[in-house]
Design an enzyme around this catalytic site. Structure first.
Site, PDB file in Angstrom:
ATOM      1  N   GLU A   2       0.877  -1.171   0.000  1.00 49.71           N
ATOM      2  CA  GLU A   2       0.000   0.000   0.000  1.00 49.71           C
ATOM      3  C   GLU A   2       0.912   1.218   0.000  1.00 49.71           C
ATOM      4  O   GLU A   2       1.158   1.839   1.027  1.00 49.71           O
ATOM      5  CB  GLU A   2      -0.937   0.004   1.212  1.00 49.71           C
ATOM      6  CG  GLU A   2      -1.980   1.114   1.088  1.00 49.71           C
ATOM      7  CD  GLU A   2      -2.776   1.352   2.341  1.00 49.71           C
ATOM      8  OE1 GLU A   2      -3.244   0.380   2.956  1.00 49.71           O
ATOM      9  OE2 GLU A   2      -2.923   2.532   2.707  1.00 49.71           O
ATOM     10  N   HIS A   4       1.933   4.722  -2.240  1.00 46.29           N
ATOM     11  CA  HIS A   4       1.195   5.556  -3.183  1.00 46.29           C
ATOM     12  C   HIS A   4       2.068   6.466  -4.036  1.00 46.29           C
ATOM     13  O   HIS A   4       3.153   6.863  -3.640  1.00 46.29           O
ATOM     14  CB  HIS A   4       0.166   6.379  -2.420  1.00 46.29           C
ATOM     15  CG  HIS A   4      -0.736   5.507  -1.595  1.00 46.29           C
ATOM     16  ND1 HIS A   4      -1.528   4.536  -2.152  1.00 46.29           N
ATOM     17  CD2 HIS A   4      -0.925   5.417  -0.256  1.00 46.29           C
ATOM     18  CE1 HIS A   4      -2.187   3.909  -1.193  1.00 46.29           C
ATOM     19  NE2 HIS A   4      -1.835   4.406  -0.038  1.00 46.29           N
ATOM     20  N   HIS A 163      -8.812   0.297  -0.750  1.00 43.09           N
ATOM     21  CA  HIS A 163      -8.132   1.349   0.017  1.00 43.09           C
ATOM     22  C   HIS A 163      -9.153   2.373   0.496  1.00 43.09           C
ATOM     23  O   HIS A 163     -10.139   2.642  -0.186  1.00 43.09           O
ATOM     24  CB  HIS A 163      -7.079   2.029  -0.880  1.00 43.09           C
ATOM     25  CG  HIS A 163      -6.241   3.014  -0.143  1.00 43.09           C
ATOM     26  ND1 HIS A 163      -6.640   4.326   0.058  1.00 43.09           N
ATOM     27  CD2 HIS A 163      -5.038   2.881   0.475  1.00 43.09           C
ATOM     28  CE1 HIS A 163      -5.703   4.947   0.764  1.00 43.09           C
ATOM     29  NE2 HIS A 163      -4.717   4.091   1.025  1.00 43.09           N
ATOM     30  N   ASP A 287       2.583   2.230   3.687  1.00 42.84           N
ATOM     31  CA  ASP A 287       1.662   3.329   3.388  1.00 42.84           C
ATOM     32  C   ASP A 287       2.473   4.614   3.128  1.00 42.84           C
ATOM     33  O   ASP A 287       2.072   5.713   3.494  1.00 42.84           O
ATOM     34  CB  ASP A 287       0.627   3.578   4.493  1.00 42.84           C
ATOM     35  CG  ASP A 287      -0.654   4.219   3.951  1.00 42.84           C
ATOM     36  OD1 ASP A 287      -0.677   4.604   2.764  1.00 42.84           O
ATOM     37  OD2 ASP A 287      -1.624   4.357   4.720  1.00 42.84           O
TER      38      ASP A 287
HETATM   39 ZN    ZN Z   1      -2.778   4.294   1.882  1.00 38.92          ZN
END
Ligand code: ZN
Length: 324
Positions: A2, A4, A163, A287
């Site tokens: 995850e 980005h 998400h 993340d």
């Molecule tokens: Zn995220």
């Protein structure tokens, strides 16, 4: 996985002023710079010992575009950019999840196929509900109109990462006066856990038992909350409100879901997650750039796990899932 990215086009569409107010301007300025910078990402991966990262368009991305035609274009452009500017720039280090415009489910199916077969995408990442026509109309993934998309997901046999995004503007009364709760601190988890339960109760997994959904943030609270949901739904209310589901929610959670550690670096929560879903379905994630790679890796490498479990969560489970 995850992790980005953003693109100039996505930045144009999303003025992050609202997020900056809630998250802090200095924090968001730092995040926005990192979202478009593949080189710095690789340097941080090297420093923290992360071999491979699967990147995806940051939330809300394509899901937040009200106009269907514009959403389809953004998905296509973003997937091309992810391949060109990230995957091809650092082969073997960066992979990507496709963005899909569920405003037009058939177009989403076609783009997923193109992204997986031609660009090598590892699956799709969907940022919660999809705006249809305006910013206060959302369609969740259990809606029957999404059938062509799920048919294609099953055919390609790739996972879908669900998400979070912020709740619809008209549904934020609960957070009034406490704007810091709307986003990732609280509202994200509430919104996404409920979205996942909608999928379970919709009958989607009865019709397509091989679907694989990935949830971040150690399962968005579900490892702790599902037993209570199941107790109330199945035992005391004798099936009222079960929707089309044929099985218990914990069975879908065990068979159709995987979870990542993104942004939730807490050992007691990890223990609870492993006890709910099993160590083979938990995968390390950061993340980035909303979270720090170093902080995540420091926690993960020192938390009390057996070497076998650390190897599974740290990479072996993902290698098996994605055939890396
Ligand atoms: Zn995220």
């Amino acid at each position: 996985m995850e992790e980005h990215l953003s693109t100039p086009r996505n930045n144009e569409l999303w003025d992050a002023a609202g997020e900056a107010v809630r998250n802090g301007r200095a924090y968001m300025a730092d995040v926005e710079a990192k979202l478009v910078d593949a080189e710095q990402r690789i340097a941080l991966m090297d420093r923290s010992g992360i071999a491979t990262t699967i990147v995806s368009l940051t939330s809300p991305g394509v899901q937040g575009v009200s106009d269907s035609r514009q959403a389809v274009e953004l998905a296509r452009e973003s997937n091309d950019a992810a391949r060109r500017d990230f995957v091809d720039a650092y082969p073997g280090r960066l992979e990507f999840f496709a963005a899909v415009a569920l405003q037009d489910p058939q177009a989403a199916a076609d783009e997923l196929e193109r992204a997986v077969r031609e660009l090598g995408a590892k699956g799709a990442l969907v940022n919660g509900y999809t705006n249809i026509g305006d910013q206060d109309t959302g369609r969740y993934l259990d809606h029957p109109d999404n059938a062509p998309f799920w048919t294609k997901v099953a055919e390609l046999d790739v996972p879908v990462y669900l998400h979070p995004r912020e709740p619809l503007p008209s549904q934020r009364r609960l957070y009034e006066g406490y704007e810091s709760l709307v986003g990732s601190a609280w509202g994200f988890g509430h919104e996404t856990a409920t979205h996942a339960v909608r999928l379970m109760l919709s009958g989607l997994f009865d019709a397509r038992p091989d679907l694989k959904i990935i949830l971040g943030h150690l399962g968005e609270g579900l490892p702790f909350l599902l037993p209570r949901l199941e107790h109330r739904l199945y035992k005391q209310r004798e099936g009222i409100g079960l929707g089309a589901a044929q099985r218990r929610v914990s069975e879908y959670f065990n068979d159709n879901f995987l979870v990542t550690t993104s942004g939730h670096f807490h050992t007691r929560s990890l223990d609870n997650t492993i006890s709910a879903i099993g160590v083979d379905r938990v995968m390390f994630s950061v993340d980035y750039p909303y979270e720090s790679m170093n902080e995540a890796v420091d926690w993960f490498t020192t938390c009390p796990l057996s070497n076998n479990d650390r190897a599974k969560i740290g990479g072996d489970n993902a290698k098996r899932l994605f055939g890396l």
